[in-house]
Design an enzyme around this catalytic site. Structure first.
Site, mmCIF file in Angstrom:
data_model
loop_
_atom_site.group_PDB
_atom_site.id
_atom_site.type_symbol
_atom_site.label_atom_id
_atom_site.label_comp_id
_atom_site.label_asym_id
_atom_site.label_seq_id
_atom_site.Cartn_x
_atom_site.Cartn_y
_atom_site.Cartn_z
ATOM 1 C CB THR A 132 -0.903 0.000 1.253
ATOM 2 O OG1 THR A 132 -1.575 1.249 1.362
ATOM 3 C CG2 THR A 132 -0.091 -0.200 2.526
ATOM 4 C CG ASP A 133 -1.162 4.933 -1.050
ATOM 5 O OD1 ASP A 133 -1.725 4.286 -0.137
ATOM 6 O OD2 ASP A 133 -1.752 5.769 -1.748
ATOM 7 C CD GLU A 134 -3.492 3.547 4.372
ATOM 8 O OE1 GLU A 134 -3.371 3.669 5.600
ATOM 9 O OE2 GLU A 134 -4.527 3.145 3.830
ATOM 10 C CE1 TYR A 158 -3.142 -2.450 5.698
ATOM 11 C CE2 TYR A 158 -3.355 -0.100 5.268
ATOM 12 C CZ TYR A 158 -3.231 -1.398 4.811
ATOM 13 O OH TYR A 158 -3.177 -1.649 3.456
ATOM 14 C CE LYS A 162 0.263 -4.667 3.002
ATOM 15 N NZ LYS A 162 0.125 -6.043 2.426
#
Length: 367
Positions: A132-134, A158, A162
């Site tokens: 993810t970009d997060e 989260y 990741k």
């Protein structure tokens, strides 16, 4: 044959359906079937012998090794993850277990399996990790979009879990030579999206006459990627990506959350007006913001276009119209996934947000 983890979830099921629509290469689909894993997403494959479903937990390392030995896949495409930020705030332990320990278990199974292959099979094999970009944190309004060299700065349990899994994947390539690929995508939307995320939640609540909850001022910006475009990007990375590399996948569609909600309301006004004759926009309700809510994400997807020739086919307007139409035509699917446990969690989450908003408003009135 390829092995897909989390293939009954939102992105995973779209990928499995897309893969089998484009190829005769079979899929071993491994999913634990947690609340977000839905076999009904794959109903059209029920009699398709190319789809082999295995109900299993990726944290079960013995089972993962058994599956690799039995089916001998040419690639692992790893979607399986806990992915909802609010859930990670309420209960981070499961995110650490699945996203970190589960990825480690899968990598260890692959590290045992890969050296046993023939030279040609080893050359062909890939471990593709979907992220993810997060993991990159948050951007200011004038900051350049995230690139593959942006430093990691995760801000939620989260995204931290990741980020840790991304680092594990990278280390297994550099330490053991495992031919890994990592993709970091922006916010996906489209069919089969579990209705705790913004777009399907707004559609479901609007049609049910419920409040449309907006965190804070609604000006959090995300880059929106249609899930079908994401699937074509993953196929392209699997086909031509260079082992050890990371590819950012984005839709080139930066939108504020409030703008997305207004767009959804306007489309629903046109496609399925409510009985009162008023706009769905009247159901918008502002609630207390999420703790540590990242303000802006944006993806620089030039590398994957430059090196692999991929770019999104859908604009936000075309993709969101397809999405709204799908939900209107599949209300039975929405009702089926809105189980008692899910609704209890949703009620708890937004009750807390509403209570915080009411307290804030009372304080403001006194000031």
């Amino acid at each position: 044959m390829i092995l897909v983890t989390g293939g009954a979830g939102f992105i995973g099921s779209n990928f499995v359906l897309d893969w089998l629509a484009q190829s005769d290469e079979p899929v071993v689909n491994v999913d634990k079937l947690t609340y977000a894993g839905n076999p009904n997403n794959l109903a059209s494959l029920r009699d398709d012998t190319r789809h082999i479903f295995v109900h299993a937990d990726i944290c079960d390392s013995d089972k993962m090794q058994e599956l690799l030995s039995t089916y001998k896949p040419t690639a692992i495409v790893h979607f399986a993850a806990e992915s909802h930020v609010d859930r990670s705030i309420h209960g981070p332990a499961e995110f650490v277990r699945t996203n970190i320990n589960g990825t480690f278990s899968l990598l260890e199974a692959a590290r045992t399996y890969w050296p046993q292959l023939t030279s040609a099979e080893k050359e062909q094999f890939r471990f593709l990790h979907v992220s993810t970009d997060e993991v990159y944190g948050t951007l200011g309004p004038d900051d350049a979009p995230f690139s593959e060299t942006t430093a990691y700065a995760p801000n939620s349990p989260y995204s931290a879990s990741k980020a840790a899994s991304d680092h594990l994947v990278r280390s297994y390539h550099h330490t053991y030579g495992l031919p890994t690929l990592t993709t970091n995508c922006s916010n996906n939307y489209g069919p089969y999206h579990f209705p705790e995320k913004l777009i399907p939640l707004i559609i479901a609540n609007a049609l049910a006459g419920k409040p449309l909850p907006i965190y804070g001022d609604g000006q959090q910006i995300r880059d929106w990627l249609y899930v079908g475009d994401h699937c074509t990007a993953i196929r392209r990375v699997l086909q031509a990506g260079k082992p050890g590399e990371t590819y950012n996948i984005g839709g080139w569609n930066e939108k504020a959350n409030l703008d997305v909600v207004n767009t959804l309301c306007d489309m629903l006004d046109a496609l399925q007006p409510n009985g009162a004759g008023s706009s769905y926009r009247k159901q918008i309700t502002y609630v207390a913001d999420r703790p540590g809510h990242d303000r802006r994400y944006a993806i620089d997807a030039r590398k994957i276009e430059r090196e692999l020739g991929w770019k999104p086919a859908e604009t936000f307007d075309s993709g969101i119209r397809k999405t709204v139409q799908w939900y209107l035509e599949n209300q039975a699917w929405v009702r089926d996934v809105q189980s008692g446990d899910y609704m209890k969690w949703l009620e708890k989450n937004y009750q807390q947000r509403n209570a915080a908003s009411e307290l804030f408003n009372k304080v403001q009135e006194k000031i």
